[in-house]
Design a protein around this motif. Structure first.
Motif, PDB file in Angstrom:
ATOM      1  N   UNK A 291      44.536  33.519  34.539  1.00 55.05           N
ATOM      2  CA  UNK A 291      44.944  33.418  35.932  1.00 55.05           C
ATOM      3  C   UNK A 291      44.595  34.705  36.654  1.00 55.05           C
ATOM      4  N   UNK A 292      44.616  34.668  37.957  1.00 53.72           N
ATOM      5  CA  UNK A 292      44.255  35.855  38.729  1.00 53.72           C
ATOM      6  C   UNK A 292      42.867  36.338  38.348  1.00 53.72           C
ATOM      7  N   UNK A 293      42.735  37.641  38.235  1.00 52.90           N
ATOM      8  CA  UNK A 293      41.422  38.231  37.931  1.00 52.90           C
ATOM      9  C   UNK A 293      40.922  37.911  36.522  1.00 52.90           C
ATOM     10  N   UNK A 294      41.806  37.494  35.625  1.00 54.79           N
ATOM     11  CA  UNK A 294      41.336  37.126  34.283  1.00 54.79           C
ATOM     12  C   UNK A 294      40.553  35.816  34.296  1.00 54.79           C
ATOM     13  N   UNK A 295      40.643  35.067  35.394  1.00 48.81           N
ATOM     14  CA  UNK A 295      39.889  33.809  35.505  1.00 48.81           C
ATOM     15  C   UNK A 295      38.393  34.033  35.304  1.00 48.81           C
ATOM     16  N   UNK A 296      37.919  35.204  35.676  1.00 47.38           N
ATOM     17  CA  UNK A 296      36.485  35.513  35.520  1.00 47.38           C
ATOM     18  C   UNK A 296      36.036  35.458  34.061  1.00 47.38           C
ATOM     19  N   UNK A 297      36.957  35.668  33.119  1.00 47.38           N
ATOM     20  CA  UNK A 297      36.568  35.698  31.709  1.00 47.38           C
ATOM     21  C   UNK A 297      36.350  34.311  31.118  1.00 47.38           C
ATOM     22  N   UNK A 298      36.512  33.294  31.925  1.00 48.52           N
ATOM     23  CA  UNK A 298      36.144  31.944  31.506  1.00 48.52           C
ATOM     24  C   UNK A 298      34.672  31.644  31.742  1.00 48.52           C
ATOM     25  N   UNK A 299      33.958  32.583  32.376  1.00 52.81           N
ATOM     26  CA  UNK A 299      32.531  32.416  32.659  1.00 52.81           C
ATOM     27  C   UNK A 299      31.689  33.121  31.603  1.00 52.81           C
ATOM     28  N   UNK A 300      30.526  32.571  31.295  1.00 51.23           N
ATOM     29  CA  UNK A 300      29.653  33.192  30.290  1.00 51.23           C
ATOM     30  C   UNK A 300      29.326  34.648  30.640  1.00 51.23           C
ATOM     31  N   UNK A 301      29.441  35.502  29.635  1.00 50.41           N
ATOM     32  CA  UNK A 301      29.042  36.897  29.757  1.00 50.41           C
ATOM     33  C   UNK A 301      30.048  37.819  30.414  1.00 50.41           C
ATOM     34  N   UNK A 302      31.046  37.288  31.073  1.00 47.88           N
ATOM     35  CA  UNK A 302      31.976  38.139  31.812  1.00 47.88           C
ATOM     36  C   UNK A 302      32.907  38.941  30.895  1.00 47.88           C
TER      37      UNK A 302
END
Length: 120
Positions: free
Chosen positions: A41-52
């Motif tokens: 959630x929040x800014x950790x949502x980006x870690x669901x994308x490849x390479x992030x």
């Protein structure tokens, strides 16, 4: 009754230690044989994308990418619906095996018999 652990990561690079701790606990729980659901959630949502996940660097910590791979191999990873929408993240953008779901799914998971919820 099966034991399960639902972990919500609420920080990303803006709170690297909290974020890494959530992923570390999730990976350790998977390795311990628990049913694990990691919510981004929040800014950790980006870690669901490849390479992030490779972008987060934290001294003396297991790389986030390695922890994410462990959780994906033995647990469930979810990006919050609203958090994804605010960041223009769609299902097609996500790492294979990561889903988008909202509060009703989160509530269902944390209210299940034997469930323990942790928020970082």
């Amino acid at each position: 009754m099966a034991r399960s652990l639902v972990i919500k990561a609420t920080a990303g690079a803006d709170g690297a230690e909290r974020c890494n701790q959530a992923f570390t606990v999730a990976a350790a729980a998977v390795a311990s044989g628990l049913t694990v659901s990691l919510w981004l959630t929040g800014e950790s949502a980006w870690y669901g994308l490849p390479g992030r996940a490779k972008e987060l660097e934290l001294p003396h910590a297991t790389p986030l990418q390695d922890l994410l791979e462990v959780v994906l191999a033995g647990g469930q990873v979810t990006v919050c619906t609203q958090c994804a929408a605010r960041r223009d993240i769609g299902p097609e953008d996500l790492i294979e095996g990561v889903r988008i779901a909202g509060a009703p799914t989160f509530v269902e998971e944390i209210s299940a018999d034997g469930a323990q919820a942790l928020v970082y």
